[in-house]
Design a protein around this motif. Structure first.
Motif, mmCIF file in Angstrom:
data_model
loop_
_atom_site.group_PDB
_atom_site.id
_atom_site.type_symbol
_atom_site.label_atom_id
_atom_site.label_comp_id
_atom_site.label_asym_id
_atom_site.label_seq_id
_atom_site.Cartn_x
_atom_site.Cartn_y
_atom_site.Cartn_z
ATOM 1 N N ARG A 1 9.680 -31.086 17.980
ATOM 2 C CA ARG A 1 8.789 -31.168 16.982
ATOM 3 C C ARG A 1 9.420 -31.295 15.641
ATOM 4 O O ARG A 1 10.541 -31.687 15.467
ATOM 5 C CB ARG A 1 9.396 -28.836 16.542
ATOM 6 N N VAL A 2 8.193 -32.068 14.989
ATOM 7 C CA VAL A 2 8.052 -33.112 14.021
ATOM 8 C C VAL A 2 7.025 -32.453 12.895
ATOM 9 O O VAL A 2 6.095 -31.367 13.485
ATOM 10 C CB VAL A 2 7.945 -34.360 14.739
ATOM 11 N N ALA A 3 7.715 -32.533 11.390
ATOM 12 C CA ALA A 3 7.445 -31.872 11.182
ATOM 13 C C ALA A 3 6.146 -32.737 9.925
ATOM 14 O O ALA A 3 6.899 -34.253 9.979
ATOM 15 C CB ALA A 3 7.866 -31.474 9.286
ATOM 16 N N ARG A 4 5.130 -33.228 10.073
ATOM 17 C CA ARG A 4 4.532 -34.665 9.436
ATOM 18 C C ARG A 4 2.994 -34.348 8.434
ATOM 19 O O ARG A 4 2.438 -33.254 8.348
ATOM 20 C CB ARG A 4 3.569 -35.119 10.928
ATOM 21 N N LEU A 5 3.232 -35.402 7.557
ATOM 22 C CA LEU A 5 2.455 -35.024 6.569
ATOM 23 C C LEU A 5 0.671 -35.695 6.614
ATOM 24 O O LEU A 5 0.562 -36.744 6.910
ATOM 25 C CB LEU A 5 2.201 -35.721 5.473
ATOM 26 N N PHE A 6 -0.469 -35.267 7.171
ATOM 27 C CA PHE A 6 -1.630 -35.308 6.966
ATOM 28 C C PHE A 6 -2.063 -35.485 6.340
ATOM 29 O O PHE A 6 -2.794 -34.827 4.996
ATOM 30 C CB PHE A 6 -1.895 -34.018 7.899
ATOM 31 N N VAL A 7 -3.611 -36.967 5.905
ATOM 32 C CA VAL A 7 -4.388 -36.743 5.288
ATOM 33 C C VAL A 7 -5.903 -36.346 5.503
ATOM 34 O O VAL A 7 -6.036 -38.050 6.456
ATOM 35 C CB VAL A 7 -3.934 -38.569 4.211
ATOM 36 N N PRO B 1 -1.128 -40.930 10.033
ATOM 37 C CA PRO B 1 -1.719 -42.551 10.153
ATOM 38 C C PRO B 1 -0.438 -43.013 10.843
ATOM 39 O O PRO B 1 -0.063 -44.184 10.217
ATOM 40 C CB PRO B 1 -2.336 -43.228 9.090
ATOM 41 N N GLU B 2 -0.267 -42.989 11.912
ATOM 42 C CA GLU B 2 1.616 -42.816 12.401
ATOM 43 C C GLU B 2 1.017 -44.685 13.206
ATOM 44 O O GLU B 2 2.282 -44.902 12.947
ATOM 45 C CB GLU B 2 1.034 -42.842 14.131
ATOM 46 N N ASN B 3 0.197 -45.015 13.465
ATOM 47 C CA ASN B 3 0.596 -46.854 13.600
ATOM 48 C C ASN B 3 -0.169 -47.603 12.082
ATOM 49 O O ASN B 3 1.212 -48.456 11.744
ATOM 50 C CB ASN B 3 -0.902 -47.291 14.357
#
Ligand code: DC
Length: 215
Positions: free
Chosen positions: A75-81, A86-88
């Motif tokens: 489980r990961v928390a990520r910031l989306f814009v 923009p993983e890569n």
């Protein structure tokens, strides 16, 4: 519970933080990725990363939101814009060179720290970065600081196919006025130059279990 893992660039924070999060069933948070996302967004919008006011203005108005999701069995928390992570794109040499400038802007750090604290809504956390034990969650009992010899860290980055001046980035991160990289008070310092990630994460997990048993 918050497990704070800070340290120098390419000291194995991500690999080990993920291993620890998996072993203990915590949500993994890569705060460097959050700063990188803003650096990428500045470059994409042609905002000069050395112009602190312009960077702060963009940070104030960008449409960025936290999401907790499943990735690689974790489980990961990520910031989306604008609804995108923009993983890569955030791993390029351009973004690596731009990110210390963005991360040195006080208003940016204020914004990021708020979001990082909000991650607690997702559950217990393993959070990696530069100021987690000193600034984001200074009250946690679980603080770790990773480091390794510069040659070893450069070798690891090169093995990932990335060439960058780690010494310059560490210097910027350690010498900035706001929340510089430093060893948090009470942190267990692990120099893993001669260690595998199994050994490093094993040491961290054992230390957490020991401290939990003592509580
Ligand atoms: O961990 P990383 O290399 O992905 O981090 C990218 C940059 O972000 C790093 O040069 C310093 C900055 N950073 C920071 O200032 N504070 C954090 N908590 C995490 C990263």
């Amino acid at each position: 519970m918050v497990i704070a893992i800070d340290g120098t660039s390419a000291s194995g924070k991500s690999t080990n933080a993920k291993r620890v999060a998996r072993a203990l069933g915590c949500v993994y948070v890569d705060t460097g990725a959050m700063y990188r996302t803003l650096a990428w967004y500045c470059l994409k919008n042609r905002v000069d990363v050395q112009d602190a006011r312009a960077v702060a203005a963009l940070c104030r108005k960008w449409k960025a939101a936290l999401h907790c999701l499943e990735a690689d069995g974790l489980r990961v928390a990520r910031l989306f814009v604008d609804g995108y992570f923009p993983e890569n794109e955030i791993r390029t040499a351009e973004v690596s060179a731009a990110v210390p400038h963005v991360a040195a802007v006080p208003k940016v750090r204020e914004w990021m720290v708020k979001r990082q604290r909000e991650c607690l809504q997702f559950g217990s956390l393993v959070m990696e970065g530069r100021d987690i034990g000193t600034n984001v969650f200074p009250e946690t009992d679980f603080k770790f600081y990773l480091d390794a010899k510069l040659e070893e860290r450069s070798r690891r980055r090169a093995a990932d196919g990335v060439r960058e001046n780690l010494a310059a980035r560490d210097q910027r991160d350690s010498q900035r006025a706001v929340a510089p990289l430093m060893v948090p008070l009470g942190a267990k310092v692990i120099n893993n130059s001669q260690m595998t990630s199994e050994q490093t994460s094993g040491l961290i997990i054992a230390e957490i279990r020991k401290r939990l048993a003592e509580k």
